[in-house]
Enzyme design. Structure first.
Site, PDB file in Angstrom:
ATOM      1  N   ASP A 121     -15.676 -11.072  59.747  1.00 28.82           N
ATOM      2  CA  ASP A 121     -16.296 -10.786  61.044  1.00 28.82           C
ATOM      3  C   ASP A 121     -17.762 -11.203  61.092  1.00 28.82           C
ATOM      4  O   ASP A 121     -18.375 -11.565  60.098  1.00 28.82           O
ATOM      5  CB  ASP A 121     -16.096  -9.315  61.436  1.00 28.82           C
ATOM      6  CG  ASP A 121     -16.824  -8.348  60.512  1.00 28.82           C
ATOM      7  OD1 ASP A 121     -18.008  -8.584  60.220  1.00 28.82           O
ATOM      8  OD2 ASP A 121     -16.212  -7.349  60.106  1.00 28.82           O
ATOM      9  N   ILE A 122     -18.339 -11.126  62.289  1.00 29.79           N
ATOM     10  CA  ILE A 122     -19.682 -11.647  62.543  1.00 29.79           C
ATOM     11  C   ILE A 122     -20.748 -10.967  61.689  1.00 29.79           C
ATOM     12  O   ILE A 122     -21.773 -11.568  61.356  1.00 29.79           O
ATOM     13  CB  ILE A 122     -20.020 -11.527  64.053  1.00 29.79           C
ATOM     14  CG1 ILE A 122     -21.262 -12.343  64.419  1.00 29.79           C
ATOM     15  CG2 ILE A 122     -20.151 -10.064  64.464  1.00 29.79           C
ATOM     16  CD1 ILE A 122     -21.480 -12.493  65.912  1.00 29.79           C
TER      17      ILE A 122
END
Length: 245
Positions: A121-122
């Site tokens: 994820d980011i």
């Protein structure tokens, strides 16, 4: 009474045997590049598990040309396309950011069909696999995947009394019990996670369930492939001798 032999779609048999992905198999069948017992078959064809399935040279050449890339993804990039103006991890795959440029020549066609095999994820960093090869994608992200993923996770908060035991086994997410994991303390504020699955934001949600907040997450290994000395924001090709399993 004679037992009926089950027939399975040829594309599924090819995928199950690790020859190519089902999508690739359908493409090769449409091209007339797949034979069962020496006979060219059409889309939707079925065969038994004992029958001989083969690809012709053109299909084999296409398989051999597919590349797999190891990226050290920084925080702030998303692995999959999402809504909003997020930066895609694939935008980092440029000749200037190649770590091993003297060993393997970058070519623009290596970006065609290149897709992440697994999420990161980011807010997370570390090892992200991007591949054109459906066999590798399946190996890494199929529900029955046995490839271990190793993470170093910095945390804050107060771990519940039985929290470490629950992190190893006993938690559920989205109504499903999680597979056993290996979770150990590395130091006062860092845990090591070894998982064989990858639900969305799984580690962050696991930690939250036992009183911890993740403040840093880095993936350092997928199977036998490690991040090693690959600098953040740079990438390299999977080496010929490297295998995830």
């Amino acid at each position: 009474m004679k037992k009926t032999v089950e027939k399975i779609r040829v594309s599924k048999l090819l995928a199950d045997r690790g020859i190519c992905s089902r999508r690739e198999a359908d493409h090769y069948i449409e091209k007339g590049w797949v034979k069962v017992d020496g006979q060219v078959v059409g889309l939707g064809a079925k065969a038994t598990a004992k029958q001989v399935i083969s690809l012709n040279k053109l299909a084999q050449q296409k398989q051999d040309m597919r590349v797999t890339i190891i990226l050290n993804k920084p925080v702030g990039y998303v692995s999959h396309q999402a809504d909003g103006n997020y930066k895609l991890a694939t935008s980092l795959i440029t000749p200037q950011r190649q770590f091993d440029r003297n060993k393997h020549q970058f070519e623009p066609q290596h970006l065609r069909g290149l897709a992440p095999a697994g999420r990161l994820d980011i807010d997370s960093q570390g090892l992200l696999v991007l591949t054109q090869d459906g066999r590798i994608a399946r190996q890494l992200i199929a529900e029955d995947s046995e490839v271990e993923k190793e993470y170093l996770v910095r945390v804050e908060g107060n771990l519940t009394d039985n929290g470490l035991r629950l992190l190893n086994y006993g938690l559920s997410l989205d109504g499903e019990q999680l597979k056993p994991a290996e979770v150990t303390w590395q130091n006062d504020d860092q845990l090591k996670f070894i998982l064989q699955e990858g639900k969305k934001r799984q580690i962050r949600r696991m930690c939250q369930a036992v009183g911890l907040t993740v403040v840093g997450l880095k993936r350092v290994r997928m199977g036998n492939v490690t991040l090693a000395d690959l600098p953040q924001g740079q990438w390299r090709y999977l080496k010929a001798h490297e295998r995830f399993l």
